[in-house]
Design a protein around this motif. Sequence first.
Motif, short mmCIF file in Angstrom:
data_model
loop_
_atom_site.label_atom_id
_atom_site.label_comp_id
_atom_site.label_asym_id
_atom_site.label_seq_id
_atom_site.Cartn_x
_atom_site.Cartn_y
_atom_site.Cartn_z
N THR A 1 0.82 -1.20 0.00
CA THR A 1 0.00 0.00 0.00
C THR A 1 0.85 1.25 0.00
O THR A 1 1.75 1.41 0.81
N THR A 2 0.54 2.14 -0.93
CA THR A 2 1.16 3.45 -1.00
C THR A 2 0.06 4.48 -1.04
O THR A 2 -0.93 4.33 -1.76
N VAL A 3 0.24 5.53 -0.28
CA VAL A 3 -0.68 6.66 -0.25
C VAL A 3 0.01 7.82 -0.95
O VAL A 3 1.18 8.10 -0.69
N TYR A 4 -0.69 8.49 -1.85
CA TYR A 4 -0.14 9.63 -2.57
C TYR A 4 -0.86 10.89 -2.13
O TYR A 4 -2.08 10.99 -2.28
N GLY A 5 -0.11 11.85 -1.59
CA GLY A 5 -0.69 13.15 -1.30
C GLY A 5 -0.95 13.87 -2.61
O GLY A 5 -0.18 13.74 -3.56
N LEU A 6 -2.04 14.63 -2.67
CA LEU A 6 -2.39 15.35 -3.89
C LEU A 6 -2.19 16.85 -3.71
O LEU A 6 -2.24 17.36 -2.59
N ASN A 7 -1.98 17.55 -4.82
CA ASN A 7 -1.91 19.01 -4.77
C ASN A 7 -3.28 19.59 -5.08
O ASN A 7 -4.25 18.85 -5.24
N PHE A 8 -3.37 20.90 -5.20
CA PHE A 8 -4.66 21.54 -5.43
C PHE A 8 -5.25 21.21 -6.80
O PHE A 8 -6.42 21.44 -7.05
N ASP A 9 -4.44 20.67 -7.70
CA ASP A 9 -4.93 20.22 -9.00
C ASP A 9 -5.26 18.73 -8.99
O ASP A 9 -5.47 18.12 -10.03
N PHE A 10 -5.27 18.14 -7.79
CA PHE A 10 -5.56 16.71 -7.60
C PHE A 10 -4.56 15.85 -8.36
O PHE A 10 -4.93 14.86 -8.97
N GLU A 11 -3.28 16.22 -8.31
CA GLU A 11 -2.22 15.49 -8.99
C GLU A 11 -1.08 15.23 -8.04
O GLU A 11 -0.90 15.93 -7.04
N ASN A 12 -0.28 14.21 -8.35
CA ASN A 12 0.98 13.94 -7.69
C ASN A 12 1.92 13.44 -8.78
O ASN A 12 1.66 12.38 -9.36
N PRO A 13 2.99 14.18 -9.09
CA PRO A 13 3.86 13.80 -10.21
C PRO A 13 4.58 12.47 -10.00
O PRO A 13 5.16 11.93 -10.94
N TYR A 14 4.53 11.92 -8.81
CA TYR A 14 5.24 10.68 -8.51
C TYR A 14 4.34 9.44 -8.60
O TYR A 14 4.79 8.33 -8.37
N MET A 15 3.07 9.62 -8.97
CA MET A 15 2.16 8.49 -9.14
C MET A 15 2.42 7.79 -10.46
O MET A 15 2.61 8.44 -11.47
N ASP A 16 2.38 6.47 -10.43
CA ASP A 16 2.44 5.69 -11.68
C ASP A 16 1.21 5.98 -12.52
O ASP A 16 0.13 6.22 -11.99
N THR A 17 1.37 5.92 -13.82
CA THR A 17 0.23 6.06 -14.71
C THR A 17 -0.82 5.00 -14.40
O THR A 17 -2.02 5.29 -14.36
N ASP A 18 -0.39 3.77 -14.13
CA ASP A 18 -1.33 2.69 -13.80
C ASP A 18 -2.15 3.02 -12.56
O ASP A 18 -3.34 2.76 -12.50
N VAL A 19 -1.49 3.61 -11.56
CA VAL A 19 -2.20 3.97 -10.33
C VAL A 19 -3.22 5.05 -10.63
O VAL A 19 -4.34 5.01 -10.13
N LYS A 20 -2.85 6.04 -11.46
CA LYS A 20 -3.79 7.10 -11.80
C LYS A 20 -5.05 6.54 -12.42
O LYS A 20 -6.14 7.04 -12.21
N GLN A 21 -4.93 5.48 -13.19
CA GLN A 21 -6.08 4.90 -13.87
C GLN A 21 -6.92 4.01 -12.95
O GLN A 21 -8.05 3.70 -13.27
N THR A 22 -6.36 3.60 -11.81
CA THR A 22 -7.08 2.71 -10.91
C THR A 22 -7.26 3.31 -9.52
O THR A 22 -7.37 2.60 -8.54
N VAL A 23 -7.30 4.64 -9.44
CA VAL A 23 -7.43 5.32 -8.15
C VAL A 23 -8.76 4.94 -7.51
O VAL A 23 -9.80 4.98 -8.15
N LEU A 24 -8.68 4.56 -6.25
CA LEU A 24 -9.89 4.19 -5.52
C LEU A 24 -10.49 5.43 -4.85
O LEU A 24 -9.81 6.39 -4.55
N ASN A 25 -11.77 5.38 -4.60
CA ASN A 25 -12.47 6.49 -3.98
C ASN A 25 -11.97 6.68 -2.55
O ASN A 25 -12.12 5.79 -1.72
#
Length: 119
Positions: free
Chosen positions: A7-31
Amino acid sequence: MKKCNKTTVYGLNFDFENPYMDTDVKQTVLNTDGMYLHGDLETLNGFDLLVIDNMPTERGIYDVNVILVDGTIHNAKFYFWQVPLTDDYMRNRGLICAINDEWANSDAMPKYENNEEYL
């Protein structure tokens, strides 16, 4: 303390992004509505919203890694519980605190123990 599998948690910025997230993770982000970075992690990240790559399914306190928007990695505790939203739907709740953040952990524990709905 429980461990989620990778498990990895990614903090988000005000644009709801984190430049260190994998593309795969971005596509499977859980609510993650109702779960927040707390204490020092929120302050360091500048925003409390997050995404998780492997959501726990059972109430518990989990060891997780947090990657903030600046790329720093922190060991953290994930206090995870659920509260009823309707008769047949449970809403996820949780706070993620740096391991060594005494204030955040002491604030999160009673919320976890009491199944607080409002954080």
